[in-house]
Design a protein around this motif. Structure first.
Motif, short mmCIF file in Angstrom:
data_model
loop_
_atom_site.label_atom_id
_atom_site.label_comp_id
_atom_site.label_asym_id
_atom_site.label_seq_id
_atom_site.Cartn_x
_atom_site.Cartn_y
_atom_site.Cartn_z
N TRP A 1 57.57 -10.59 -40.60
CA TRP A 1 56.37 -11.38 -40.72
C TRP A 1 55.20 -10.49 -41.16
O TRP A 1 55.13 -9.32 -40.79
CB TRP A 1 56.03 -12.04 -39.38
CG TRP A 1 57.03 -13.08 -38.97
CD1 TRP A 1 56.98 -14.42 -39.23
CD2 TRP A 1 58.24 -12.88 -38.22
NE1 TRP A 1 58.08 -15.06 -38.69
CE2 TRP A 1 58.87 -14.14 -38.05
CE3 TRP A 1 58.85 -11.74 -37.66
CZ2 TRP A 1 60.07 -14.30 -37.38
CZ3 TRP A 1 60.05 -11.90 -36.99
CH2 TRP A 1 60.64 -13.17 -36.84
N ASP B 1 53.69 -7.52 -39.13
CA ASP B 1 53.86 -7.89 -37.72
C ASP B 1 55.25 -7.37 -37.33
O ASP B 1 55.51 -6.19 -37.50
CB ASP B 1 53.70 -9.40 -37.54
CG ASP B 1 53.69 -9.82 -36.07
OD1 ASP B 1 53.26 -9.02 -35.23
OD2 ASP B 1 54.09 -10.96 -35.77
N TRP C 1 50.79 -10.39 -41.91
CA TRP C 1 49.48 -10.99 -41.66
C TRP C 1 48.70 -11.08 -42.97
O TRP C 1 48.55 -10.08 -43.67
CB TRP C 1 48.69 -10.15 -40.66
CG TRP C 1 49.27 -10.08 -39.30
CD1 TRP C 1 49.82 -9.00 -38.67
CD2 TRP C 1 49.36 -11.17 -38.35
NE1 TRP C 1 50.26 -9.34 -37.41
CE2 TRP C 1 49.99 -10.65 -37.18
CE3 TRP C 1 48.98 -12.51 -38.37
CZ2 TRP C 1 50.22 -11.44 -36.06
CZ3 TRP C 1 49.23 -13.29 -37.25
CH2 TRP C 1 49.82 -12.76 -36.12
N ARG D 1 50.13 -16.05 -40.80
CA ARG D 1 51.34 -15.24 -40.71
C ARG D 1 52.44 -15.89 -41.52
O ARG D 1 52.71 -17.08 -41.38
CB ARG D 1 51.78 -15.08 -39.25
CG ARG D 1 52.92 -14.10 -39.05
CD ARG D 1 53.29 -13.95 -37.58
NE ARG D 1 53.90 -15.17 -37.06
CZ ARG D 1 54.47 -15.24 -35.86
NH1 ARG D 1 54.47 -14.20 -35.06
NH2 ARG D 1 55.01 -16.38 -35.45
#
Length: 310
Positions: free
Chosen positions: A303, A147, A305, A133
């Motif tokens: 954020w 995210d 992934w 992340r």
């Protein structure tokens, strides 16, 4: 193994400030923000050096690797890019490990992904992490799943917005509406199967903490209880903020364009002390993001992934 040549909290703060959204640089005096960031990242450094704490994590997670494997690592990813890496578990689920890239010495670019993946697998291959992340103030990266996004604005700017008629807030006195809130979340989850992975109701204990802080409010619409809106004073991304803990509309109040008014009403009810209203919204929760933007909150980053395997 404890990383050599760890940066100081002040150095991590400087790195962290350099990757924040330019819009936010005027929201908090730089010395205050750097002090806030140094405080936030002090725990990153503790997790990089405290073997006793690492041992407790290893005992709690209990998936095999020794305590040293749980230490944060400060690594040179590539020439000109250093990063603080840590092993995490989404929702404390031992079946969902990931490597968090909590600080980088410069903004992360798409071309950095292969080197970041290599570093993550080298440092934490014992787990092994299927994804990492990263944080970016940029709008996004093609092909990656988001995210959480951070949507924020100074309280003073939000307070002048327009509020829907017959809508108001009043301080929450107790947990008497908690069952109604649970039912409201269940209704949204039933209508939107992805929602449970994007948001969840505060626990009764956390809700009580927010009530005790005096910053949890009942949403009143057309004379009746219609949801919760509440915050806690914290720092987020180094900003002195009122961080959203809950923002919920009951089913009978949904679909009436009320969502954007909640941020505005909170701004009017919270102390006028120069903070920002800030909160995370899942990157795929378009409805909540739209409501926050309409209120005047700005997307200041989030954020992403990054899969470690194809």
């Amino acid at each position: 193994m404890i990383s050599e040549h760890l940066p100081t909290p002040a150095e991590l703060a400087r790195f962290s400030l350099a990757v924040q959204h330019p819009l936010t640089l005027n929201w908090c005096p730089e010395p205050e923000r750097l002090a806030n960031l140094a405080g936030e990242h002090a725990f990153d450094l503790q997790l990089a050096t405290d073997l006793e704490l690492a041992g407790k994590r290893a005992e709690f997670i209990n998936v095999g690797p020794p305590a040293e494997a749980y230490l944060n690592r400060w690594v040179t990813v590539s020439p000109g890019l250093d990063a603080m890496l840590s092993i995490r578990f989404k929702g404390m689920d031992v079946g969902k490990p990931f490597v968090d890239v909590s600080v980088t010495s410069r903004p992360v670019l798409a071309q950095d992904f292969p080197a970041l993946i290599e570093s993550a697998l080298r440092e934490y291959g014992d787990f092994p992490p299927p994804r990492l992340r990263i944080w970016s103030a940029a709008e996004g990266f093609s092909g990656l799943r988001p995210d959480q996004r951070v949507l924020a604005a100074p309280l003073a700017e939000l307070a002048g917005g327009e509020v829907a008629p017959e809508l108001s807030l009043k301080p929450t006195a107790d947990l008497s509406n908690y069952a109604d809130a649970q039912a409201a979340y269940a209704a949204v989850d039933a209508a939107h199967p992805k929602h449970p992975g994007q948001a969840g109701l505060l626990s009764e204990e956390d809700l009580q903490d927010t009530i005790d802080a005096g910053t949890m409010f009942d949403v009143i619409w057309r004379g009746g209880w219609s949801g919760y809106a509440g915050t806690l004073p914290e720092t987020q991304l180094g900003l002195s903020a009122q961080v959203v803990q809950e923002m919920l509309l009951a089913p009978h109040a949904r679909g009436h364009g009320l969502g954007s008014s909640l941020s505005i009403l909170l701004a009017r009810h919270l102390p006028a002390d120069g903070r920002v209203l800030s909160g995370t919204i899942h990157g795929e929760n378009r409805g909540a993001q739209t409501a926050a933007r309409r209120a005047g909150r700005h997307d200041i980053g989030g954020w992403w992934w990054v899969p470690t395997v194809n």
